[in-house]
Enzyme design. Structure first.
Site, PDB file in Angstrom:
ATOM      1  N   HIS A  87      71.684 110.612  36.283  1.00 17.78           N
ATOM      2  CA  HIS A  87      72.570 111.474  35.660  1.00 17.78           C
ATOM      3  C   HIS A  87      72.537 111.963  34.242  1.00 17.78           C
ATOM      4  CE1 HIS A  87      73.474 113.403  39.667  1.00 17.78           C
ATOM      5  NE2 HIS A  87      74.915 112.114  39.375  1.00 17.78           N
ATOM      6  N   ASP A 110      74.636 115.772  32.177  1.00 18.64           N
ATOM      7  CA  ASP A 110      73.803 115.536  32.855  1.00 18.64           C
ATOM      8  C   ASP A 110      72.901 115.543  33.382  1.00 18.64           C
ATOM      9  OD1 ASP A 110      73.580 114.854  36.415  1.00 18.64           O
ATOM     10  OD2 ASP A 110      76.139 115.212  36.467  1.00 18.64           O
ATOM     11  N   GLU A 150      75.774 107.639  41.544  1.00 16.52           N
ATOM     12  CA  GLU A 150      73.987 107.694  42.167  1.00 16.52           C
ATOM     13  C   GLU A 150      72.677 107.674  41.337  1.00 16.52           C
ATOM     14  OE1 GLU A 150      75.440 111.468  44.784  1.00 16.52           O
ATOM     15  OE2 GLU A 150      74.746 112.906  42.118  1.00 16.52           O
TER      16      GLU A 150
END
Ligand code: TNX
Length: 526
Positions: free
Chosen positions: A258, A186, A322
């Site tokens: 991410h 991440d 995202e």
């Protein structure tokens, strides 16, 4: 006087009889499919042999290990004799199913496979602790409702050691889960050693500092470096540890968003090729992998080649959530790639990346899971969708024939607060997911019989932005995992009328195992 005493004797007798006839309560979580208790009991002690008649010794060995802290000594394992007889018999009809028959002279456990035996022993383990070894006679026939029973763990926002991860796996196994989704990369840290790119862990596993307070109201940075990663040897060890508990690990390598930790280690992965930090903030960053350059695909394929070597399971999670498209809009490589492929927008470019990676992994006999965001760019029929932004992504996927795993925030985000008042809970990400909320959840809602077949299961997600210690982690997991496992294993036989009482027994089970759990549910706080 005489009359009175006969009357009282009769009263006493009937009370005693009623006491004898009252079925002993068998508290097992998740609730078995069928349970019948009769009179009498069989006493299991630390000396009772586990007799492995067929199947592997592994389930018995695990039970011996799991009960070691309880007994103080190891129960013996034998190949013949009396005690607890273990037998594999496919006629049980379900690989993960089992039948546990307790008579006055011994116990017979039949499993549909070694996994079934293991689950039967997990039930027995609960009974041993609940009844001090005196197991009521009777019969339990059991099997799971859902095939995919998972829990996720984010080790990027905060790192957890191999020992802590193994304990997490122990807890999952005791709740009869069979999938562990390990979120390994991440923005805030890259946690898996990749031999082809040592920079990923040399540089990307450590952030310089972490935001203080909630990311919506930051109070500066702590100035304390935080990090850690797993060597490939450690990963292999954890994979093996989980497999011995019939848990398949699903690794997650996040792409194309991410990924700021990877971009810190290898700036050429980004569109602008500028130096960025391993992120010390929570949320969504615009720094994502470039989807235009061929070198990004080379990178991902090399990483995944090592990942499939380490993780034998069929499913590989490729993230996909995202991913802001700001950089792509200004990137000549991304725009060039879009023109070349005739793509209309950046979402389709992400769809291209996902499909290309999926094809690559298919070449290794693997299939992908992606967060429901991947639906935006269009998915191939073979991708499994993990529904987190509510159930709508999962419903959409199921309706178009894709498999889906349900993990909607409002029921499955175990980083959310456990009580409405939040009193005494410490800082959390937000939201509210109580035990009762999870327990009452219907993951099939909005789907017809045909579509339901595509819901292969469900999982909780434990993101660790605000979870800095392992004790806190387990308290976020327990007791809510007990509610979730009843949805996963016992969907069709959940019993809200008895769950509180059964959870009191479960609480003593947690204590016997020394597993930290949150007190709120037991205090009646919702
Ligand atoms: C959303 S769920 C995220 C994570 C955060 C989480 C916090 C998902 C696919 N993305 O990156 O940690 O919310 O609840």
């Amino acid at each position: 006087m005489k009359r009175f005493s006969i009357f009282s004797l009769m009263l006493l007798l009937s009370a005693l009889l009623a006491g004898c006839m009252e079925e002993p309560k068998l508290h097992i979580i998740p609730q078995p499919a069928e349970m019948k208790a009769s009179s009498g009991h069989f006493e299991v002690t630390a000396q009772t042999p586990l007799v492995v008649e067929s199947g592997s010794r592994n389930p018995a060995e695990r039970l011996v290990e799991e009960l070691l802290p309880y007994w103080g000594v190891a129960m013996p394992i034998a190949e013949q004799g009396q005690g607890i007889l273990l037998r594999v018999d496919e006629s049980i009809g379900h690989k993960e199913g089992y039948k546990l028959e307790v008579g006055r002279k011994g116990i017979l456990l039949t499993g549909g496979s070694d996994a079934g035996l293991y689950y039967g022993l997990q039930s027995l383990r609960q009974l041993i602790i609940a009844h001090n070894g005196k197991i009521p006679c009777g019969e339990i026939a059991d099997q799971p409702h859902f095939a995919y029973r998972g829990a996720h763990l984010d080790v990027c926002r905060h790192f957890f050691t191999v020992e802590e991860v193994k304990r997490y796996i122990d807890i999952l196994a005791a709740h009869k889960l069979n999938r562990f989704h390990w979120h390994l990369t991440d923005d805030q840290g890259w946690r898996i050693e990749i031999k082809a790119f040592p920079e990923l862990t040399e540089k990307g596993a450590m952030r310089k500092q972490t935001v203080i307070g909630h990311c919506h109201d930051p109070k500066g940075y702590d100035g304390i470096p935080h990090g850690g990663y797993y060597t490939q040897e450690e990963i292999r060890d954890v994979v093996e540890y989980a497999a011995a508990r019939y848990i398949t690990i699903i690794p997650e390598i996040e792409m194309p968003g991410h990924a700021q930790a990877a971009l810190h280690a290898l700036p050429q992965l980004g569109c602008r090729e500028q130096q960025v930090e391993v992120w010390g903030m929570w949320g969504v960053t615009p720094e994502v992998m470039c989807a235009g350059k061929e070198s990004t695909y080379d990178f991902l394929e090399q990483v995944l080649t090592e990942v499939v070597e380490l993780f034998p399971g069929e499913l590989i999670h490729i993230g996909g959530d995202e991913c802001p498209k700001d950089r792509w809009k200004e990137c000549p490589h991304c725009q060039g790639r879009m023109r070349e492929l005739g793509l209309e927008n950046e979402s389709q470019l992400q769809g291209y990346l996902v499909a290309r990676i999926e094809k690559f992994l298919n070449g290794y006999g693997r299939h992908i899971i992606g967060w429901d965001d991947i639906l935006e760019g269009g998915v191939t029929p073979t991708a499994t969708v993990m529904s987190w932004q509510g159930s709508k992504g999962g419903i959409h996927a199921a309706k178009q024939g894709n498999n889906a795993i349900m993990a909607p925030m409002e029921y499955c985000y175990f980083d959310f607060y456990q009580t409405k008042s939040r009193e005494g809970e410490g800082l959390g990400i937000g939201g509210w997911v109580s035990f009762d909320k999870v327990y009452g959840w219907d993951p099939y809602e909005g789907l017809n019989t045909e579509e339901r077949k595509h819901i292969i299961g469900m999982q909780c997600n434990l993101w660790s932005e605000y979870i800095t210690t392992a004790d806190h982690l387990y308290q976020m997991l327990l007791p809510r995992l007990a509610a979730l496992c009843e949805v996963q294993w016992a969907y069709d036989r959940r019993d809200p009328a008895t769950v509180r009482e059964r959870m009191e027994t479960q609480r003593r089970f947690y204590e016997a195992n020394n597993w930290p759990y949150a007190p709120y549910y037991f205090e009646g706080r919702l």
